[in-house]
Design a protein around this motif. Structure first.
Motif, mmCIF file in Angstrom:
data_model
loop_
_atom_site.group_PDB
_atom_site.id
_atom_site.type_symbol
_atom_site.label_atom_id
_atom_site.label_comp_id
_atom_site.label_asym_id
_atom_site.label_seq_id
_atom_site.Cartn_x
_atom_site.Cartn_y
_atom_site.Cartn_z
ATOM 1 N N LEU A 470 -20.073 -27.500 0.818
ATOM 2 C CA LEU A 470 -19.971 -26.092 1.173
ATOM 3 C C LEU A 470 -20.786 -25.275 0.178
ATOM 4 N N PRO A 471 -21.670 -24.391 0.656
ATOM 5 C CA PRO A 471 -22.406 -23.529 -0.273
ATOM 6 C C PRO A 471 -21.502 -22.406 -0.778
ATOM 7 N N ALA A 472 -21.697 -22.004 -2.015
ATOM 8 C CA ALA A 472 -20.916 -20.909 -2.593
ATOM 9 C C ALA A 472 -21.811 -20.084 -3.499
ATOM 10 N N ALA A 473 -21.456 -18.818 -3.662
ATOM 11 C CA ALA A 473 -22.236 -17.933 -4.518
ATOM 12 C C ALA A 473 -21.295 -17.037 -5.305
ATOM 13 N N LEU A 474 -21.647 -16.760 -6.572
ATOM 14 C CA LEU A 474 -20.868 -15.867 -7.424
ATOM 15 C C LEU A 474 -21.790 -14.769 -7.940
ATOM 16 N N THR A 475 -21.328 -13.545 -7.829
ATOM 17 C CA THR A 475 -22.039 -12.395 -8.382
ATOM 18 C C THR A 475 -21.128 -11.767 -9.414
ATOM 19 N N CYS A 476 -21.489 -11.869 -10.691
ATOM 20 C CA CYS A 476 -20.576 -11.540 -11.784
ATOM 21 C C CYS A 476 -21.041 -10.331 -12.592
ATOM 22 N N ALA A 477 -20.066 -9.543 -13.030
ATOM 23 C CA ALA A 477 -20.316 -8.383 -13.889
ATOM 24 C C ALA A 477 -19.438 -8.502 -15.125
ATOM 25 N N GLY A 478 -20.039 -8.240 -16.292
ATOM 26 C CA GLY A 478 -19.327 -8.408 -17.553
ATOM 27 C C GLY A 478 -18.581 -7.159 -17.991
ATOM 28 N N PRO A 479 -17.801 -7.276 -19.058
ATOM 29 C CA PRO A 479 -17.061 -6.137 -19.605
ATOM 30 C C PRO A 479 -18.008 -5.197 -20.351
ATOM 31 N N SER A 480 -17.460 -4.096 -20.869
ATOM 32 C CA SER A 480 -18.296 -3.139 -21.607
ATOM 33 C C SER A 480 -18.754 -3.716 -22.944
ATOM 34 N N ALA A 481 -17.900 -4.509 -23.600
ATOM 35 C CA ALA A 481 -18.259 -5.120 -24.891
ATOM 36 C C ALA A 481 -18.830 -6.512 -24.643
ATOM 37 N N LEU A 482 -20.122 -6.685 -24.881
ATOM 38 C CA LEU A 482 -20.798 -7.953 -24.618
ATOM 39 C C LEU A 482 -21.416 -8.556 -25.871
ATOM 40 N N ASP A 483 -21.047 -8.049 -27.066
ATOM 41 C CA ASP A 483 -21.600 -8.566 -28.317
ATOM 42 C C ASP A 483 -21.100 -9.976 -28.584
ATOM 43 N N LEU A 484 -22.038 -10.879 -28.789
ATOM 44 C CA LEU A 484 -21.692 -12.257 -29.114
ATOM 45 C C LEU A 484 -21.663 -12.477 -30.623
ATOM 46 N N GLY A 485 -22.523 -11.791 -31.340
ATOM 47 C CA GLY A 485 -22.607 -11.922 -32.786
ATOM 48 C C GLY A 485 -23.897 -11.284 -33.271
ATOM 49 N N SER A 486 -24.186 -11.387 -34.568
ATOM 50 C CA SER A 486 -25.403 -10.791 -35.113
ATOM 51 C C SER A 486 -25.989 -11.669 -36.207
ATOM 52 N N ILE A 487 -27.298 -11.485 -36.449
ATOM 53 C CA ILE A 487 -28.017 -12.223 -37.486
ATOM 54 C C ILE A 487 -28.600 -11.207 -38.463
ATOM 55 N N PRO A 488 -28.315 -11.327 -39.763
ATOM 56 C CA PRO A 488 -28.885 -10.383 -40.729
ATOM 57 C C PRO A 488 -30.407 -10.507 -40.788
#
Length: 684
Positions: A470-488
């Motif tokens: 069966l074919p399936a499709a997902l269309t996704c929207a993320g939350p307002s906070a999408l920060d994964l991390g940072s590099i100095p």
């Protein structure tokens, strides 16, 4: 009757239709009373194939309760007037749950155009069609386990009792019927559905006795008057003869009848081999060299700075791990199953710091999607899903620094075919992996580079059942906070990194020149560096990890269909490996090593008994060989003939690899995380 559609709103409509059809069937069997009346009532289990919005939701058990009033007896040739009937359909909880929660169904209505009733007597059966059997628009329960009952009514046309009728007339339900239904959502939008139902072997609703017609009433007086009086004759008879029967026959009934490689191998050695001697050959001094330089300077500066900028002190890589909740619209087989919360866990390793202009080599990332229980249950029970796979073509990662944001596409984010848990409450985890291409830190980078997940993404997935896909499709929207991390950001900008060997010695020139250099070197200069440069990096360039990092966790004595589990070192996490059973190779499938460092496969059910070797391969190269013994399975073995993927693999591997189902969402999320690189540390 209660009707719960998997992920289909049309299923609800179909359910309603089923109720109607069932009602029609029952109604056909109900006859209006001719003399005394009797009530017939009986429950029948029908099996109905439910299709909602074009998506096949499988075979569902639907209860049909028929109730009507019929005559106690009839005579051959007698015509029974048109009679109303009523039935009640009971829909299964799974359909109610899927219709209400997945499809957002609030009401349902339907009708059947091929309902009928059967009359059997004298060894012959006749079928009487019921042209108008329907169910009005009724609410769908929104509370768990609340019965979903669908009432339906119809009219049985007049029926003439066959002349060949003897003893009894058996009234029966139809063997099959079809229903067309409509599911209504809160916004009054609709989902069409159909039900194709088949009844049990015993379809008898009840029976009516067949009797002979009663004798005609007499029209003559019961006593003949005498013609001669015994005494004085009277002119009138002593008793008037009656002309009507003593009891009027009744002509009306007394009662009306009721009606679903941790670190990219570097291609260059960590220390570039030099083409010049590490130390300029010195010339023979005429006297002992002084500890101070002579007035005559050497041809090379004693402290000439290198062409490379001063490197900042290296910092340790940083592991990043963070969970996000995406809201994904799921469409399976063309049917919109609504919006669902899907968990996305992103894990990777990034450099401890970067410099403006620095190029970060491409690297792999891994993510794990957690599908909701409602999707797992519907996918397994309604759609018959057993495994799923998927990929995303628009996954990306964002880099934000210096007030500007750039997007880096991840072209190859995918999840291999992995098992869908079949047990209620078992987590449906989908592992996905991908490669983030090399990224150049912007020249305007300042202070830090923030890594972010994508705001939205799409996934194309395939659900595998025991017999089809069966074919399936997902269309996704993320939350307002999408920060994964940072590099100095630290150190001087990279302006022109040196990749070729330098023209100067790799070590500092000596600060002690001789007094009177000779014209010839004291020793023959070598054409190669004094220290033989290695052609490989001084540290592990990232070739396949050693096979000593592969360990068998399960028993080495197995039966066909058993699961065999391996543990791998950290460098193998996120890599796809193939498994084969030898001596005559039998492919056992591929698996991606989970974040826990494990992977499981199932011994093929056609594996011959005896001694064998399980080979683990990476890109066609054998990295481990494990001897095993295949013995006969005991009577309780539950191996599947055509499904070699272990049901326990999901847990062992950290989850299956699109929910539809499902399914692709994890891949996209992984893509977002792809930007990060995972640091691999070998197991001691």
């Amino acid at each position: 009757m209660r009707f719960t559609l998997l992920p289909s709103r049309r299923a609800t409509a179909a359910v309603a239709a089923v109720g109607l059809a069932a009602a029609g069937v029952v109604g056909a069997g109900f006859l209006s009373p001719a003399a005394a009346d009797q009530t017939l009532e009986k429950d029948f289990p029908f099996k109905c194939e439910v299709i909602a919005g074009g998506l096949n939701l499988g075979i569902q058990d639907i209860g049909v309760k028929a109730t009507t009033v019929v005559p106690d007896s009839v005579t051959p040739g007698e015509t029974i007037p048109s009679t109303a009937v009523s039935i009640t359909l009971t829909m299964p909880e799974l359909l109610r749950q899927s219709t209400a929660l997945l499809l957002g169904g609030r009401e349902a209505a339907g009708a059947s155009t091929d309902s009928a009733v059967t009359l059997t007597s004298g060894g012959q059966t006749m079928t009487v069609a019921i042209p108008e059997l329907g169910s009005a628009r009724t609410p769908i329960p929104q509370v768990a386990n609340e019965p979903w009952l669908i009432p339906a009514t119809g009219m049985v046309p007049p029926i003439t009792v066959p002349d060949y009728a003897t003893d009894t007339v058996v009234v029966g339900m139809p063997q099959t019927f079809n229903i067309t239904a409509t599911i209504y959502k809160a916004d009054d939008s609709t989902i069409p559905s159909t039900l194709s139902c088949t009844g049990p072997a015993d379809l008898a609703l009840g029976s009516i006795a067949v009797t002979e017609p009663t004798s005609e009433p007499t029209t003559e007086p019961t006593t003949e008057p005498t013609t001669e009086p015994t005494t004085e004759p009277t002119t009138e008879p002593t008793t008037e003869p009656t002309t009507e029967p003593t009891t009027e026959p009744t002509t009306e009934p007394t009662t009306e009848p009721t009606t679903e490689p941790t670190t990219e191998p570097t291609t260059e050695p960590t220390t570039e081999p030099t083409t010049d001697p590490t130390t300029e050959p010195t010339t023979e001094p005429t006297t002992e060299p002084t500890t101070e330089p002579t007035t005559e300077p050497t041809t090379d500066p004693t402290t000439e700075p290198t062409t490379e900028p001063t490197e900042p002190t290296p910092t340790e890589p940083v592991d990043l791990s963070k969970s996000f909740t995406y809201v994904c619209e799921v469409v399976a087989g063309g049917l919109n199953l609504g919006n669902h919360d899907i968990g996305v866990l992103a894990e990777t390793t990034v450099p401890g710091s970067v410099r403006p202009g620095e190029t970060i080599a491409e690297r792999g990332v891994s993510i794990t999607l957690t599908m909701p229980e409602l999707l797992r249950e519907s996918t397994v029970l309604l759609l018959g899903g057993r495994s799923a796979e998927g990929s995303s073509t628009d996954a990306a990662i964002t880099l934000t620094t210096g007030g500007q944001t750039s997007t880096v596409a991840i072209p190859n984010l995918s999840s291999p075919r992995t098992d869908i848990p079949q047990q209620a409450g078992s987590p449906w985890l989908i592992p996905a992996s991908g490669t983030v291409p090399s990224i150049t830190v912007p020249a305007y980078a300042a202070e830090s580079v923030a890594l972010g997940m994508p705001q939205d993404f799409t996934i194309a997935a395939t659900i595998h059942t025991t017999s089809t896909t069966l074919p399936a499709a997902l269309t996704c929207a993320g939350p307002s906070a999408l920060d994964l991390g940072s590099i100095p950001v630290s150190g001087d900008p990279v302006t022109n990194p040196t990749t070729e060997p330098t023209s100067e010695p790799t070590t500092e020139p000596t600060s002690e020149p001789t007094t009177e250099p000779t014209s010839e070197p004291t020793s023959e200069p070598t054409s190669e560096p004094t220290a033989e440069p290695t052609t490989e990096p001084t540290t592990d360039p990232g070739e396949e990890p050693a096979d000593d990092e592969v360990e068998l966790l399960s028993s080495d004595v197995l039966s066909p269909g058993d699961t065999i589990t391996f543990a791998f070192g950290p460098d193998w996490i996120g890599k796809e490996l193939a498994f084969e059973l030898h001596s005559e190779p039998i492919a056992m499938g591929t698996r991606v090593v989970s974040t826990s460092g494990e992977a499981s496969v199932r011994i093929p059910t056609n594996a011959p008994l005896g001694s064998h070797t399980v080979k683990v391969l990476s890109r066609g190269v054998v990295i481990a060989e494990v001897p095993v013994e295949i013995v006969a399975a005991d009577a309780s073995g539950d191996a599947s003939d055509d499904d070699w993927a272990s049901d326990d693999y999901l847990a062992a591997a950290g989850g299956p690899g699109l929910g539809v189902a499902v399914l692709g969402g994890a891949l996209v999320v992984a893509g977002a995380a792809v930007m990060l690189q995972r640091r691999r540390t070998r197991r001691d």
